[in-house]
Design an enzyme around this catalytic site. Structure first.
Site, PDB file in Angstrom:
ATOM      1  N   SER A  59       0.826  -1.207   0.000  1.00 14.68           N
ATOM      2  CA  SER A  59       0.000   0.000   0.000  1.00 14.68           C
ATOM      3  C   SER A  59       0.866   1.264   0.000  1.00 14.68           C
ATOM      4  O   SER A  59       2.027   1.249   0.420  1.00 14.68           O
ATOM      5  CB  SER A  59      -0.901   0.016   1.234  1.00 14.68           C
ATOM      6  OG  SER A  59      -1.720  -1.120   1.256  1.00 14.68           O
TER       7      SER A  59
HETATM    8  N1  SAM Z   1      -0.908  -4.862   4.066  1.00 12.44           N
HETATM    9  C1  SAM Z   1      -0.155  -5.098   2.880  1.00 12.44           C
HETATM   10  C2  SAM Z   1       1.227  -4.517   2.899  1.00 12.44           C
HETATM   11  O1  SAM Z   1       1.595  -3.868   3.892  1.00 12.44           O
HETATM   12  O2  SAM Z   1       1.951  -4.754   1.938  1.00 12.44           O
HETATM   13  C3  SAM Z   1      -0.886  -4.643   1.640  1.00 12.44           C
HETATM   14  C4  SAM Z   1      -1.564  -5.761   1.061  1.00 12.44           C
HETATM   15  S1  SAM Z   1      -2.273  -5.747  -0.526  1.00 12.44           S
HETATM   16  C5  SAM Z   1      -2.865  -4.134  -0.793  1.00 12.44           C
HETATM   17  C6  SAM Z   1      -3.726  -6.710  -0.111  1.00 12.44           C
HETATM   18  C7  SAM Z   1      -3.462  -8.157   0.236  1.00 12.44           C
HETATM   19  O3  SAM Z   1      -4.702  -8.726   0.672  1.00 12.44           O
HETATM   20  C8  SAM Z   1      -2.976  -9.012  -0.920  1.00 12.44           C
HETATM   21  O4  SAM Z   1      -1.760  -9.626  -0.588  1.00 12.44           O
HETATM   22  C9  SAM Z   1      -4.108 -10.047  -1.123  1.00 12.44           C
HETATM   23  O5  SAM Z   1      -3.646 -11.318  -1.530  1.00 12.44           O
HETATM   24  C10 SAM Z   1      -4.699 -10.081   0.284  1.00 12.44           C
HETATM   25  N2  SAM Z   1      -6.090 -10.567   0.377  1.00 12.44           N
HETATM   26  C11 SAM Z   1      -7.137 -10.356  -0.458  1.00 12.44           C
HETATM   27  N3  SAM Z   1      -8.252 -10.980   0.023  1.00 12.44           N
HETATM   28  C12 SAM Z   1      -7.888 -11.578   1.195  1.00 12.44           C
HETATM   29  C13 SAM Z   1      -8.576 -12.374   2.160  1.00 12.44           C
HETATM   30  N4  SAM Z   1      -9.862 -12.687   2.041  1.00 12.44           N
HETATM   31  N5  SAM Z   1      -7.881 -12.812   3.243  1.00 12.44           N
HETATM   32  C14 SAM Z   1      -6.561 -12.523   3.403  1.00 12.44           C
HETATM   33  N6  SAM Z   1      -5.856 -11.789   2.505  1.00 12.44           N
HETATM   34  C15 SAM Z   1      -6.506 -11.325   1.427  1.00 12.44           C
END
Ligand code: SAM
Length: 211
Positions: A59
């Site tokens: 992000s």
């Molecule tokens: N917090 C992260 C960072 O600091 O890099 C940003 C993560 S990215 C914007 C969003 C993440 O959410 C992705 O890695 C995606 O695979 C994960 N994601 C999407 N749906 C999800 C779910 N139902 N449960 C867990 N992770 C999920």
């Protein structure tokens, strides 16, 4: 490494309205370049989201700061993150003294980030699975942070939030979301505040998008 660039990014984030000193100090402590692919390291201190592989992103630093400030946590609080991704957001919360539990649904990302946490000796508990159903075993959480965009607020997450705790979650369609901060007043009563125009990758799961 990159001390001057990091400080300058933190100053920009401060100017954009983030005033919580502990959040700003944490952003200055945590080395974002260690959480991005090597080839993009030189962009780590630009205030933008960056690709981390498998179609996912780390992000934007301002968003990380905004969400962390919105949680309004104190040292020792338990926080659940949905969407571990690169691990940067979890590392920021960990560096502020919170107990961090984080769930990631993409196995390759989960493995890579867990390895990184081990190498960095960060005590962050990570699980592979669907975060829309939360992590009941460790609940209730004083904070819940959802780092992917959801069509709605998952009921399980509302249940697993401690009374007095806050959840921050992007809700909207697949292209743009509002960031909702929810405070749990009691088991049935929730207060909501909205901030416009954030864009996240989709939250995929039982209470998120189907794919
Ligand atoms: N917090 C992260 C960072 O600091 O890099 C940003 C993560 S990215 C914007 C969003 C993440 O959410 C992705 O890695 C995606 O695979 C994960 N994601 C999407 N749906 C999800 C779910 N139902 N449960 C867990 N992770 C999920």
């Amino acid at each position: 490494m990159y001390e001057a660039q990091r400080l300058s990014l933190v100053e920009k984030i401060h100017q954009k309205g983030i005033t919580n000193k502990e959040v700003l100090k944490a952003l200055n402590r945590v080395e974002r370049h260690l959480f991005v692919p090597k080839a993009l390291e030189h962009h780590a201190y630009t205030d933008v989201a960056l690709p981390i592989g498998s179609g996912q992103t780390i992000s934007q630093p301002y968003t990380v700061a905004y969400m962390t400030q919105a949680l309004d946590l104190k040292v020792g609080d338990k926080v659940l993150e949905i969407g571990t991704g690169s691990g940067y957001q979890a590392a920021v919360l960990n560096s502020m003294g919170m107990k961090v539990y984080s769930i990631e649904r993409q196995f390759d990302i989960y493995l890579k980030t867990q390895k990184l946490f081990d190498e960095m000796q960060l005590r962050i508990v990570v699980r592979f699975g669907d975060g829309t159903i939360g992590w009941e075993e460790y609940s209730p959480f004083e904070g819940i942070i959802v780092t992917a965009g959801s069509p709605k607020i998952p009921i399980a997450l509302k249940k697993q939030l401690a009374v007095g705790g806050k959840m921050v979650i992007p809700v909207g369609d697949r292209n743009s979301q509002v960031l909702i901060t929810i405070t749990k007043i009691d088991e049935e009563t929730f207060e909501e505040k909205e901030a416009p125009q954030f864009t996240f990758v989709p939250l995929i799961g039982r209470e998120g998008w189907s794919q």
